[in-house]
Design an enzyme around this catalytic site. Structure first.
Site: not given
Ligand code: GLA
Length: 434
Positions: A170, A203-207, A231
């Protein structure tokens, strides 16, 4: 060495390096070379359904504890899930003790995971399944447990020593965009150095998106799949938002997906509380079209036969897992219908037609088959099979025919089109013309 043979030798070395180190799908799009996720990962991930419930006193059956994972693993192996391809059982946030151990290693919460992760991994492996775990590139996980910043090598080695097979990494609590990018790369290299096969879920591109457009070519070099968008929640609105984001950005994200690296629109929430039967069908169909990792987040101990049958539908899973490895895209949007299509092996195509209208009853939609599969899916003719909501052969269609469907509100009709005769066709045309 004579100059000519030196040139030849150098050439051979370069060709060898290129083939071994740079597995490329589309020209210029190279993937992480760990040999994993050649088709989208399938499994189960605790987050959406069980979140950060650490209250095992009051909720022993749904808190994040080894008991939950042991029970789910047992069911995955015995109830047909493993047989259709769901293989990875993945722990999300909140498994850790609040502090690292005296050697700086992460440790599982001793009350909730009395046997530690090693014993859990052994059990999962004994069932023929694989174990996933969660950590964070920054100073803390999103739920506030210890982050991996400054500990990438130690953590990668700890996971390898425990026998972990997948890492969801994450991006919370990272203090700069440089640290974020460097951290994701460093963890990828650290995992590789352990020598263990560990799928790397980023989750690199999301951030990155809130700051600037991610470099997907680079992300694909380091990650096996990557989250782009918010999410997922157990609601139709959340499914719609995810589909809207994906289609709005398809020019950027579809061409980079392929064996070894996939866009991840987040978990399947089928079998929970928020989606109607038709909406569950839409999620399953569209996740197949999008070549998405199929990570269920539900309670496999209590799931309806309908949801189970949908999640275990082999024909739909076959589309998701198709070896051509091309992600589908939205072809058309009109009158509150969307048509999506995905090229498959042997010149076959999957087509999904979604009725987005949330008022009224089933609506009919007629499409000329000429427009499907870049004009070639039914040229000169094809056999069309409906996979969802019903499984039935619709018969042969000629290039000039029209196909009429009836679709429930928020539901989807998923079709498979098989060519009855073959013509030469280069799939590069598909990505070129997106
Ligand atoms: C972020 C991620 C979720 C989950 C939560 C856990 O929001 O995007 O998929 O892993 O953290 O805290």
């Amino acid at each position: 060495m004579k100059p000519v043979s030196r040139v030849l030798w150098l050439g051979c070395v370069l060709v060898f390096c290129f083939q071994v180190l740079v597995p490329c799908g589309l020209p210029g799009v190279c993937g992480l070379d760990n040999g994993l996720a050649m088709t989208p990962t399938m499994g189960w991930l605790h987050w959406e359904r069980f979140m950060c419930n650490v209250n095992c006193q009051e909720e022993p059956d749904s808190c994040i504890s080894e008991k939950l994972f042991l029970q789910i693993a047992e069911i995955m192996a015995s109830d047909g899930w493993k047989d259709v391809g769901y293989e990875y059982i993945c722990i999300d946030d909140c498994w850790m003790a609040p502090e690292r151990d005296s050697k700086g290693r992460l440790q599982a919460d001793p009350k909730r995971f009395p046997g530690g992760i090693r014993r859990l991994a052994n059990y999962v492996h004994s069932k023929g399944l694989k174990l996933g775990i969660y950590a964070d590139v920054g100073n803390k996980t999103c739920a506030g447990f210890p982050g991996s910043f400054g500990y990438y090598d130690i953590d990668a080695q700890t996971f390898a020593d425990w026998g972990v097979d997948l890492l969801k990494f994450d991006g919370c609590y990272c203090d700069s965009i440089q640290h974020l990018a460097e951290g994701y790369k460093q963890m990828s290299l650290a995992l590789n150095r352990t020598g263990r096969s560990i799928v790397y879920s980023c989750e690199w591109p999301l951030y990155m998106w809130p700051i600037f457009k991610p470099n997907y070519t680079e992300i694909r070099e380091y990650c096996n799949h990557w989250r782009n968008f918010a999410d997922i929640y157990d609601s139709w609105q959340s499914i719609r938002n995810t589909l809207d984001w994906t289609s709005s950005n398809q020019k950027i994200i579809v061409p980079v997906a392929g064996p070894g690296g996939w866009n991840d629109p987040d978990m399947l929430v089928i079998g929970n509380f928020g989606l109607s039967r038709d909406q569950q069908i839409t999620q399953m169909a569209l996740w197949a079209i999008m070549a998405a990792p199929l990570l269920m987040s539900n309670d496999l101990r209590h799931i309806s036969p309908e949801a189970k049958a949908l999640l275990q539908d082999k024909d739909v899973i076959a589309i998701n897992q198709d070896r051509l490895g091309r992600q589908g895209y939205r072809l058309r949007k009109e009158n509150n219908f969307e048509v999506w299509e995905r090229p498959l092996l042997n010149l076959a195509w999957a087509v999904a037609i979604v009725n987005l209208q949330e008022i009224g009853g089933p609506r009919s939609y007629t499409i000329s088959v000429t427009s499907l599969g870049r004009g070639l899916a039914c040229n000169p003719d094809c056999l069309i099979t409906e996979l969802l909501p019903e499984k039935r052969k619709l018969g042969f269609y000629e290039w000039t025919s029209s196909l009429k469907t009836q679709i429930n509100p928020t539901g989807t009709v998923l079709l498979r089109l098989e060519r009855t005769s073959s013509v030469q066709f280069s799939y590069s045309a598909v990505s070129d013309s997106l």
